[in-house]
Scaffold this active site. Sequence first.
Site, short mmCIF file in Angstrom:
data_model
loop_
_atom_site.label_atom_id
_atom_site.label_comp_id
_atom_site.label_asym_id
_atom_site.label_seq_id
_atom_site.Cartn_x
_atom_site.Cartn_y
_atom_site.Cartn_z
N ARG A 28 0.73 -1.46 0.07
CA ARG A 28 -0.06 -0.12 -0.12
C ARG A 28 0.78 1.25 -0.09
O ARG A 28 0.46 2.23 -0.65
CB ARG A 28 -1.14 -0.13 1.14
CG ARG A 28 -2.13 -1.05 0.95
CD ARG A 28 -2.70 -1.55 2.20
NE ARG A 28 -3.95 -2.32 2.22
CZ ARG A 28 -3.83 -3.52 1.94
NH1 ARG A 28 -2.67 -4.22 1.83
NH2 ARG A 28 -5.09 -4.22 1.97
N ARG A 124 -6.36 -18.32 -8.94
CA ARG A 124 -7.08 -17.88 -7.92
C ARG A 124 -8.29 -16.80 -8.26
O ARG A 124 -8.24 -16.53 -9.43
CB ARG A 124 -5.97 -16.70 -6.89
CG ARG A 124 -5.03 -17.86 -6.40
CD ARG A 124 -4.03 -17.16 -5.51
NE ARG A 124 -4.66 -16.47 -4.31
CZ ARG A 124 -4.01 -15.46 -3.62
NH1 ARG A 124 -2.81 -15.32 -3.98
NH2 ARG A 124 -4.57 -15.15 -2.51
N ASP A 320 -3.49 -15.53 7.45
CA ASP A 320 -2.25 -16.08 6.97
C ASP A 320 -1.38 -17.04 7.69
O ASP A 320 -0.34 -17.57 7.42
CB ASP A 320 -1.30 -14.79 6.39
CG ASP A 320 -2.11 -14.14 5.26
OD1 ASP A 320 -2.90 -14.92 4.55
OD2 ASP A 320 -1.76 -13.01 5.21
C1 S3P Z 1 -3.93 -9.16 2.23
C2 S3P Z 1 -5.31 -9.74 2.54
C3 S3P Z 1 -5.55 -10.97 3.05
C4 S3P Z 1 -4.36 -11.83 3.21
C5 S3P Z 1 -3.01 -11.44 2.17
C6 S3P Z 1 -3.04 -9.98 2.32
C7 S3P Z 1 -4.06 -7.78 2.08
O1 S3P Z 1 -6.13 -11.57 1.76
O2 S3P Z 1 -4.63 -13.20 3.22
O3 S3P Z 1 -2.00 -12.05 2.53
O4 S3P Z 1 -2.76 -7.27 2.00
O5 S3P Z 1 -4.84 -6.99 2.03
P1 S3P Z 1 -7.61 -11.64 1.55
O6 S3P Z 1 -8.18 -10.16 1.50
O7 S3P Z 1 -8.10 -12.47 0.45
O8 S3P Z 1 -8.15 -12.38 2.86
#
Ligand code: S3P
Length: 432
Positions: A28, A124, A320
């Site tokens: 971000r 995915r 995670d």
């Molecule tokens: C993330 C959100 C999560 C996480 C990923 C990083 C993020 O995924 O599993 O490793 O940086 O917004 P999801 O939003 O699909 O749950």
Amino acid sequence: MDTKTIAKAVSGLKGEIQIPGDKSISHRSVMFSALGSTPVHITNFLHAQDCMSTAACMQSLGAKVEFLSDTELIVTGNGLHGLKEPDMIIDAGNSGTTLRLMMGILAPQPFLTTFTGDASLHKRPMGRVIKPLSQMGAKIFGRQQNQKLPITIVPAEGRFQGMTYNSPVASAQVKSAVLLAGMYAEGDTTVVEPFTSRDHTERMLEAFGVHTEKQGTAVTIHPVDEFRAPKEIEVPGDISSAAYWLVAGAIIPGSDLMLRNVGVNPTRTGILDVLKDMGADIEVLNERTSGGEAAADIRVRYSRLQGTRFGAEIMPRLIDEIPVIAVAALFAEGDTVITGAGELRVKETDRLQAITDQFNKLAPGAVEGQEDGLIIHGGRKIEPAAAFSYDDHRIAMSLAILGAAGEGVTIERPECVNISYPAFYQTLEELR
Ligand code: S3P
């Protein structure tokens, strides 16, 4: 096939670890800085494959990205409306965050973008982002009825419309994509989640002068005119990387670890709650905030763990960390029952399947895979074995901790740790 052998850690792990920068926040920091119009100095950036995919992506959209060292960079954008049509296909590599958040930023832009990624990312589900963005007016085309990579975004006809989106999944990537598109929309945009996911987007937008409103599990963003980049962003350490040491310290007899600079944003600290509930000896010290995010040092020492039970509500706060929490459960007394974890089937690999098939090679009969979770029988006999990473960084690192706590492991295809934690194996060696 490439392999890496991890020996049993006979006398525990001891020492101090500087936890590398948070992956979610690093992504971000570069994305948002590239939408500003003044230079942003980013420190403790995670220099790992996923975040480098994002940096390359923003560069190909016209932002200036200058690395001063591995973990320090200056990003200068051309303003919220200053992104340029990329000359080439954008490659998100292995990174779902790069692809999904970028789709939110690029769907409202007046130019064409085509995305690709690695074999894992091609499997995915991207429909979860394409669907709401299309409802806002985006024109997005993907393989398998707009579900999968490769994906092309063409300019929307007419203006983007804000909306209220009831997301069927608690996902920060979905929430962020819709909110970021909402910055360019007419009217307000609200995302409602079943449970609150990580809020790094909302927090970092605040640092760019963009205010979001939270009500329960709903977040609202208003159309944005002014995007004011801060001068500095300091990325806290990644609790998802600290997780391997939290578990290793808790289950390997004789261990005493001090983890420095761990991000402890409450939307990410589910692992601390679960490990403490299992009886882990964890102390959170020197709590502070940096750049709108909470950080702390964490000390963990060996103790006897008990099995536990948790489900959907806490899942977004430790999504995670399930693979490494499953390792902790193997060394606990009694059973651990995890439910509401169906999202693990659509991560870098099907992690419920990977945990079941590979952990059982080292702990025969200990893991029962369920449709949306796991039952783990703690205290079973652990053997040395070879196990496969599926090229999934979190599976590889979890296997390494399982081997170090058990009787050793040979990891097949170990190099995927470079996705989020390039120094992982070296750090493990140093702590012995
Ligand atoms: C993330 C959100 C999560 C996480 C990923 C990083 C993020 O995924 O599993 O490793 O940086 O917004 P999801 O939003 O699909 O749950």
